[in-house]
Design a protein around this motif. Structure first.
Motif, short mmCIF file in Angstrom:
data_model
loop_
_atom_site.label_atom_id
_atom_site.label_comp_id
_atom_site.label_asym_id
_atom_site.label_seq_id
_atom_site.Cartn_x
_atom_site.Cartn_y
_atom_site.Cartn_z
N SER A 1 11.74 -17.33 -18.24
CA SER A 1 11.59 -18.34 -19.30
C SER A 1 11.44 -19.75 -18.74
O SER A 1 11.87 -20.72 -19.38
N MET A 2 10.85 -19.88 -17.56
CA MET A 2 10.58 -21.21 -17.02
C MET A 2 9.42 -21.83 -17.79
O MET A 2 8.54 -21.11 -18.29
N GLU A 3 9.42 -23.14 -17.89
CA GLU A 3 8.40 -23.84 -18.67
C GLU A 3 7.39 -24.51 -17.76
O GLU A 3 7.75 -25.27 -16.87
N LEU A 4 6.11 -24.20 -17.97
CA LEU A 4 5.03 -24.85 -17.23
C LEU A 4 4.84 -26.25 -17.81
O LEU A 4 4.55 -26.40 -18.99
N PHE A 5 5.05 -27.28 -16.97
CA PHE A 5 4.95 -28.64 -17.51
C PHE A 5 3.86 -29.48 -16.87
O PHE A 5 3.59 -30.60 -17.31
N HIS A 6 3.19 -28.96 -15.83
CA HIS A 6 2.13 -29.75 -15.20
C HIS A 6 1.21 -28.82 -14.41
O HIS A 6 1.66 -27.84 -13.82
N ARG A 7 -0.08 -29.14 -14.41
CA ARG A 7 -1.05 -28.48 -13.54
C ARG A 7 -1.82 -29.55 -12.77
O ARG A 7 -2.18 -30.58 -13.33
N ASP A 8 -2.10 -29.28 -11.50
CA ASP A 8 -3.01 -30.13 -10.74
C ASP A 8 -4.42 -29.56 -10.88
O ASP A 8 -4.59 -28.35 -11.12
N PRO A 9 -5.45 -30.40 -10.71
CA PRO A 9 -6.82 -29.89 -10.81
C PRO A 9 -7.13 -28.75 -9.85
O PRO A 9 -8.01 -27.94 -10.12
N GLY B 1 -5.33 -26.25 -9.27
CA GLY B 1 -4.70 -25.02 -9.73
C GLY B 1 -3.23 -24.91 -9.45
O GLY B 1 -2.59 -23.94 -9.88
N SER B 2 -2.66 -25.88 -8.72
CA SER B 2 -1.22 -25.87 -8.48
C SER B 2 -0.48 -26.00 -9.80
O SER B 2 -0.91 -26.75 -10.69
N CYS B 3 0.63 -25.27 -9.95
CA CYS B 3 1.39 -25.26 -11.19
C CYS B 3 2.83 -25.69 -10.94
O CYS B 3 3.40 -25.38 -9.89
N PHE B 4 3.41 -26.38 -11.91
CA PHE B 4 4.77 -26.89 -11.79
C PHE B 4 5.58 -26.43 -12.99
O PHE B 4 5.20 -26.66 -14.14
N LEU B 5 6.70 -25.74 -12.72
CA LEU B 5 7.54 -25.19 -13.77
C LEU B 5 8.95 -25.74 -13.65
O LEU B 5 9.34 -26.28 -12.61
N SER B 6 9.73 -25.56 -14.73
CA SER B 6 11.11 -26.01 -14.71
C SER B 6 11.97 -25.07 -15.56
O SER B 6 11.50 -24.53 -16.57
N ASP B 7 13.21 -24.90 -15.14
CA ASP B 7 14.18 -24.16 -15.95
C ASP B 7 15.11 -25.11 -16.68
O ASP B 7 16.11 -24.71 -17.26
N GLY B 8 14.79 -26.40 -16.66
CA GLY B 8 15.64 -27.42 -17.26
C GLY B 8 16.53 -28.09 -16.25
O GLY B 8 17.07 -29.17 -16.52
N HIS B 9 16.71 -27.50 -15.09
CA HIS B 9 17.52 -28.09 -14.03
C HIS B 9 16.73 -28.20 -12.73
O HIS B 9 16.78 -29.22 -12.05
N LEU B 10 16.01 -27.16 -12.36
CA LEU B 10 15.30 -27.11 -11.09
C LEU B 10 13.81 -26.98 -11.36
O LEU B 10 13.39 -26.23 -12.24
N SER B 11 13.01 -27.72 -10.60
CA SER B 11 11.57 -27.60 -10.73
C SER B 11 11.03 -26.70 -9.62
O SER B 11 11.53 -26.70 -8.50
N LEU B 12 10.02 -25.91 -9.96
CA LEU B 12 9.38 -24.99 -9.03
C LEU B 12 7.91 -25.35 -8.93
O LEU B 12 7.18 -25.28 -9.91
N ALA B 13 7.48 -25.74 -7.73
CA ALA B 13 6.08 -26.08 -7.49
C ALA B 13 5.39 -24.87 -6.86
O ALA B 13 5.84 -24.35 -5.84
N LEU B 14 4.32 -24.41 -7.48
CA LEU B 14 3.51 -23.31 -6.97
C LEU B 14 2.21 -23.93 -6.48
O LEU B 14 1.32 -24.25 -7.27
N ILE B 15 2.13 -24.16 -5.18
CA ILE B 15 1.05 -24.94 -4.58
C ILE B 15 -0.10 -24.03 -4.19
O ILE B 15 0.09 -23.03 -3.50
N LYS B 16 -1.29 -24.39 -4.61
CA LYS B 16 -2.48 -23.58 -4.32
C LYS B 16 -2.75 -23.52 -2.83
O LYS B 16 -2.87 -24.55 -2.16
#
Length: 300
Positions: free
Chosen positions: A201-209, A211-226
């Motif tokens: 249930s992490m929330e996607l809150f940002h995308r880079d052009p 394709g990198s995606c950035f999610l959060s669980d409300g406390h910790l952010s997770l960057a998925l770097i292309k």
């Protein structure tokens, strides 16, 4: 004059209020400048000494700073993107002065939404009574909207969660740093983002052009770097990050332990400000502002 929800009042001749039209035209100019990659045109809507606050709390110096910052964006991570800008409410405080609420979405060339912001602005009429109805933005506060978790009731106004892009408070009363960020280099960030959002249930809150995606669980952010095929960065865990209270004090402590002085990072997006390395070469980020994304009520 506008209604409470921002819809323009229609005059007797069937046209909307000229002042509201002129105000909305400011955001249309921003959108044209963004689409053209023209930072000068984008910044033309702002007063020379505009009080501008970015989503991460930075304050570029007036129109010149706004232009310089967006010129970097248009040449780097937001090259080739467009801005969907929507004025949602205009409130006239007195003749020649109004507040404006606006929503904006940055979109890639294929229409994919990369980032969304809300803004509260103050606009002022600059034209004379006998001249054209000209307005400028004299104050502008940009924000990343906080989204309530799916299925939850809307919070009462007095208990609303803090806006995601507000400069965060000190991590704790004692100033102890908190680990708030992890970054993974991924071949398919979208697929991983769907995995973590579906299972955890992490929330996607940002995308880079890219394709990198950035999610959060409300406390910790997770960057998925292309992952770049032409790069030398391996797939997998890349770095982590600490939310700190005092960059100078943390830097001094690192140097005292024999580590290199933290290096300032590219800061046009609302994430970490500094990159450092531990004695075994593991990277970590340092941020006083936090790492972006929604936060849960009461989180520091």
């Amino acid at each position: 004059m506008t209604t409470h929800n921002g819809s323009p009042t229609i005059g007797a001749n069937g046209s909307s209020d000229p002042a509201d039209d002129a105000i909305r035209a400011l955001w249309e100019t921003m959108a044209r400048g963004w689409a053209a990659g023209d930072a000068t045109l984008f910044a033309a809507s702002f007063a020379t000494d505009c009080d501008f606050t970015t989503v991460r709390g930075d304050k570029p110096p007036g129109r010149a700073g706004i232009e310089a910052g967006h010129d970097r964006l248009f040449r780097t991570q937001y090259a080739g993107t467009r801005l969907d800008a929507r004025v949602t409410a205009v409130r006239h405080l007195r003749p020649g002065l109004a507040t404006v609420e606006a929503e904006s979405t940055v979109r890639a060339a294929d229409g994919t939404a990369l980032a969304s912001t809300h803004a509260l602005a103050v606009v002022e009429r600059t034209g004379t009574h006998d001249g054209p109805d000209l307005w400028q933005v004299v104050a502008f506060h940009n924000m990343i909207p906080a989204t309530a978790p799916a299925g939850s009731a809307a919070p009462e106004p007095a208990k609303a969660a803090p806006v995601a892009s507000e400069p965060a408070k000190a991590p704790t009363e004692t100033g102890r740093p908190k680990m708030r960020h992890l970054a993974i280099v991924a071949r398919d960030p979208e697929r991983l983002a769907e995995f973590y959002s579906s299972v955890f249930s992490m929330e996607l809150f940002h995308r880079d052009p890219d394709g990198s995606c950035f999610l959060s669980d409300g406390h910790l952010s997770l960057a998925l770097i292309k992952h770049r095929l032409d790069g030398d960065t391996p797939v997998g865990m890349n770095h982590f990050g600490f939310h700190i209270a005092d960059t100078a004090a943390t830097s001094a402590a690192l140097i005292e332990k024999g580590a290199d002085k933290p290096a300032e990072r590219f800061t046009d997006r609302p994430f970490a400000e500094y990159r450092a390395m531990d004695p075994e070469g593991n990277w970590f980020d340092l941020s006083e502002h936090g790492f972006g994304g929604p936060r849960t009520p009461g989180d520091s």
